[in-house]
Scaffold this motif. Structure first.
Motif, PDB file in Angstrom:
ATOM      1  N   ASN A   1       0.986  -1.096   0.223  1.00  0.00           N
ATOM      2  CA  ASN A   1      -0.149   0.134   0.231  1.00  0.00           C
ATOM      3  C   ASN A   1       0.767   1.161  -0.395  1.00  0.00           C
ATOM      4  N   ASN A   2       2.054   1.405  -0.354  1.00  0.00           N
ATOM      5  CA  ASN A   2       3.043   2.413  -0.488  1.00  0.00           C
ATOM      6  C   ASN A   2       2.589   3.117  -1.075  1.00  0.00           C
ATOM      7  N   SER A   3       3.203   4.812  -1.675  1.00  0.00           N
ATOM      8  CA  SER A   3       2.932   5.618  -2.109  1.00  0.00           C
ATOM      9  C   SER A   3       3.937   5.485  -3.682  1.00  0.00           C
ATOM     10  N   TRP A   4       4.670   4.611  -3.536  1.00  0.00           N
ATOM     11  CA  TRP A   4       5.061   4.051  -4.945  1.00  0.00           C
ATOM     12  C   TRP A   4       4.793   3.292  -5.627  1.00  0.00           C
ATOM     13  N   ARG A   5       2.935   2.970  -5.255  1.00  0.00           N
ATOM     14  CA  ARG A   5       1.714   2.390  -6.440  1.00  0.00           C
ATOM     15  C   ARG A   5       0.743   3.336  -6.863  1.00  0.00           C
ATOM     16  N   SER A   6       0.741   4.375  -6.203  1.00  0.00           N
ATOM     17  CA  SER A   6      -0.103   5.191  -6.612  1.00  0.00           C
ATOM     18  C   SER A   6       0.091   5.941  -7.721  1.00  0.00           C
ATOM     19  N   VAL A   7      -1.118   5.890  -8.485  1.00  0.00           N
ATOM     20  CA  VAL A   7      -1.330   6.609  -9.445  1.00  0.00           C
ATOM     21  C   VAL A   7      -1.458   8.425  -9.816  1.00  0.00           C
ATOM     22  N   THR A   8      -0.693   8.961  -9.686  1.00  0.00           N
ATOM     23  CA  THR A   8      -0.695  10.425  -8.689  1.00  0.00           C
ATOM     24  C   THR A   8       0.095  11.414  -9.602  1.00  0.00           C
ATOM     25  N   TYR A   9       0.208  12.688  -9.233  1.00  0.00           N
ATOM     26  CA  TYR A   9       0.928  13.735  -9.662  1.00  0.00           C
ATOM     27  C   TYR A   9       1.887  13.487  -8.943  1.00  0.00           C
ATOM     28  N   ILE A  10       3.565  14.153  -9.351  1.00  0.00           N
ATOM     29  CA  ILE A  10       4.887  14.256  -8.849  1.00  0.00           C
ATOM     30  C   ILE A  10       5.067  15.837  -9.313  1.00  0.00           C
ATOM     31  N   VAL A  11       5.533  16.799  -8.075  1.00  0.00           N
ATOM     32  CA  VAL A  11       5.976  17.849  -8.204  1.00  0.00           C
ATOM     33  C   VAL A  11       7.068  18.351  -7.894  1.00  0.00           C
ATOM     34  N   CYS A  12       7.915  19.153  -8.377  1.00  0.00           N
ATOM     35  CA  CYS A  12       8.644  20.180  -8.504  1.00  0.00           C
ATOM     36  C   CYS A  12       9.141  21.403  -8.883  1.00  0.00           C
ATOM     37  N   TRP A  13       8.285  22.453  -8.171  1.00  0.00           N
ATOM     38  CA  TRP A  13       8.368  23.188  -7.954  1.00  0.00           C
ATOM     39  C   TRP A  13       7.719  24.024  -9.633  1.00  0.00           C
ATOM     40  N   ALA A  14       8.217  24.160 -10.641  1.00  0.00           N
ATOM     41  CA  ALA A  14       7.453  24.221 -11.499  1.00  0.00           C
ATOM     42  C   ALA A  14       6.963  22.639 -12.431  1.00  0.00           C
ATOM     43  N   ILE A  15       8.324  22.283 -12.341  1.00  0.00           N
ATOM     44  CA  ILE A  15       7.525  21.280 -12.504  1.00  0.00           C
ATOM     45  C   ILE A  15       6.327  19.607 -11.923  1.00  0.00           C
ATOM     46  N   VAL A  16       5.615  18.907 -13.201  1.00  0.00           N
ATOM     47  CA  VAL A  16       4.219  18.452 -12.738  1.00  0.00           C
ATOM     48  C   VAL A  16       4.446  17.645 -13.700  1.00  0.00           C
TER      49      VAL A  16
ATOM     50  N   SER B   1      -2.495   8.372  -1.119  1.00  0.00           N
ATOM     51  CA  SER B   1      -2.552   6.930  -0.219  1.00  0.00           C
ATOM     52  C   SER B   1      -4.338   6.290  -0.760  1.00  0.00           C
ATOM     53  N   LYS B   2      -4.797   7.537  -1.851  1.00  0.00           N
ATOM     54  CA  LYS B   2      -6.460   7.098  -2.233  1.00  0.00           C
ATOM     55  C   LYS B   2      -6.154   6.529  -3.991  1.00  0.00           C
ATOM     56  N   PHE B   3      -5.350   6.729  -3.987  1.00  0.00           N
ATOM     57  CA  PHE B   3      -4.929   6.511  -5.418  1.00  0.00           C
ATOM     58  C   PHE B   3      -4.272   4.943  -5.037  1.00  0.00           C
ATOM     59  N   VAL B   4      -3.746   4.517  -4.590  1.00  0.00           N
ATOM     60  CA  VAL B   4      -2.339   3.435  -4.553  1.00  0.00           C
ATOM     61  C   VAL B   4      -3.890   2.329  -5.103  1.00  0.00           C
ATOM     62  N   THR B   5      -2.851   2.082  -6.249  1.00  0.00           N
ATOM     63  CA  THR B   5      -3.692   0.595  -7.224  1.00  0.00           C
ATOM     64  C   THR B   5      -2.856  -0.529  -6.724  1.00  0.00           C
ATOM     65  N   ASN B   6      -3.721  -2.049  -7.087  1.00  0.00           N
ATOM     66  CA  ASN B   6      -3.392  -3.268  -7.313  1.00  0.00           C
ATOM     67  C   ASN B   6      -3.321  -4.011  -7.904  1.00  0.00           C
ATOM     68  N   ALA B   7      -4.301  -3.601  -9.083  1.00  0.00           N
ATOM     69  CA  ALA B   7      -5.289  -4.739  -9.201  1.00  0.00           C
ATOM     70  C   ALA B   7      -4.773  -5.424 -10.525  1.00  0.00           C
ATOM     71  N   TYR B   8      -3.805  -4.757 -10.955  1.00  0.00           N
ATOM     72  CA  TYR B   8      -3.042  -5.764 -12.140  1.00  0.00           C
ATOM     73  C   TYR B   8      -1.741  -6.442 -11.522  1.00  0.00           C
ATOM     74  N   MET B   9      -1.424  -6.617 -10.302  1.00  0.00           N
ATOM     75  CA  MET B   9      -0.588  -7.284  -9.278  1.00  0.00           C
ATOM     76  C   MET B   9      -1.500  -9.115  -9.292  1.00  0.00           C
ATOM     77  N   GLU B  10      -2.778  -8.838 -10.248  1.00  0.00           N
ATOM     78  CA  GLU B  10      -4.292 -10.330  -9.268  1.00  0.00           C
ATOM     79  C   GLU B  10      -2.776 -11.447  -9.955  1.00  0.00           C
ATOM     80  N   PRO B  11      -3.282 -12.204  -9.164  1.00  0.00           N
ATOM     81  CA  PRO B  11      -2.678 -13.570 -10.597  1.00  0.00           C
ATOM     82  C   PRO B  11      -3.467 -14.260 -11.283  1.00  0.00           C
TER      83      PRO B  11
END
Length: 322
Positions: free
Chosen positions: A181-196, A254-264
């Motif tokens: 459930n960590n954030s590296w599985r989150s479908v989100t935006y990553i931001v650094c000043w002017a960069i999105v 954390s609300k946008f973490v997805t594990n659907a593609y990891m299903e066996p």
């Protein structure tokens, strides 16, 4: 000072000639901490294209050293790397900024044909940064430098069995790297000043042990000028306000973490979905970067000619994954 920035060499020299002793005022140690962080930011984590200048904007993030520890520097570094790779691939750029050391480590972890041969065996100590594994001396005859031609040839002729999809399976990693459930599985935006930038872990499911599938095309709300946005001429822009919506989305990651593609999946389903993915993949990309028909150069880095790529594509196409 140089063009609204601080020279990294000047900071390093200052720290070298003025070592800190015991019994000083707290402010002296806080100042030294800021200097060290600035060198790390400007020289390793978030460097610009100059390679020697640290933008003054980072000073504003170090007013409160404790608060600086709460910033997601890792996601900022990733956003910066994505942005700079995009710019370098689309324009006539002679330099590139961002944490390119991450790109180098990514390549060495996954593509053995592109990494140098080291003098001593590579051993990873449990629960330490994986990058430490790649420190040490390497053999000069197997470490070509400044040879774009060599690396282009190797990339063009890369076979499926020459790529390591899951490079960390034999290492003891911290729990934070394995939490489903960590954030590296989150479908989100990553931001650094002017960069999105968009963060889409579903596009790299194989490195998590998942089965590839045709990714969903999302509307991230970016217009055609979005990726050309930079800080030039915008010294008074408050980027926290400008990118408020993206930052708020990130804070709810954390609300946008997805594990659907990891299903066996059953074996036949894995084969079918992989085949469908590869058919789609070959329609939208090319699998070589050298000019077809060009002959290889004679010398240490001689490899198979790019002229063989077209033949390889027709005979081994199902195994080409880049």
């Amino acid at each position: 000072m140089k063009e609204n920035g601080i020279l990294a060499s000047a900071l390093i020299h200052r720290m070298a000639i003025e070592p800190l002793g015991d019994g000083l005022e707290d402010e002296a140690y806080i100042q030294r901490a800021r200097m060290i962080v600035l060198v790390l930011l400007g020289g390793l984590i978030l460097p610009d294209g100059s390679g020697c200048k640290i933008p003054l904007m980072w000073l504003t993030q170090l007013r409160d050293v404790e608060a600086a520890s709460m910033i997601s520097w890792a996601s900022a570094a990733l956003a910066t790397l994505y942005h700079n790779l995009c710019e370098a691939s689309m324009g006539k750029r002679s330099d590139i900024g961002g944490p390119t050391v991450l790109l180098q480590l990514w390549v060495w972890e996954r593509m053995p044909t592109l990494r140098p041969d080291f003098v001593a065996a590579r051993i990873h100590t449990n629960n330490t940064p994986c990058a430490l594994m790649w420190t040490g001396s390497y053999m000069i005859n197997r470490a070509p430098k400044h040879s774009v031609r060599h690396y282009r040839e190797q990339l063009s002729l890369l076979q499926n069995n020459q790529f390591i999809w899951m490079p960390y399976v034999d290492r003891q990693l911290p729990d934070s790297c394995l939490d489903m459930n960590n954030s590296w599985r989150s479908v989100t935006y990553i931001v650094c000043w002017a960069i999105v930038e968009a963060h889409e872990p579903e596009r790299v499911v194989r490195q998590f042990g998942g089965t590839p599938f045709i990714p969903e095309l999302r509307d991230w709300g970016f217009n055609e000028t979005h990726f050309k946005t930079n800080r030039r001429g915008k010294a008074k822009t408050n980027w926290a306000v400008q990118n408020k919506a993206y930052i708020q989305y990130w804070e709810r990651r954390s609300k946008f973490v997805t594990n659907a593609y990891m299903e066996p999946l059953a074996d036949h389903m894995q084969v079918m979905r992989t085949r469908q993915y590869m058919e789609w993949y070959f329609k939208i990309t090319i699998t070589y970067i050298t000019q077809p028909g060009r002959l290889p150069e004679v010398g240490m880095n001689t490899v198979a000619s790019a002229s063989t790529v077209q033949v390889s594509l027709s005979t081994h196409q199902p195994s080409w994954h880049l």
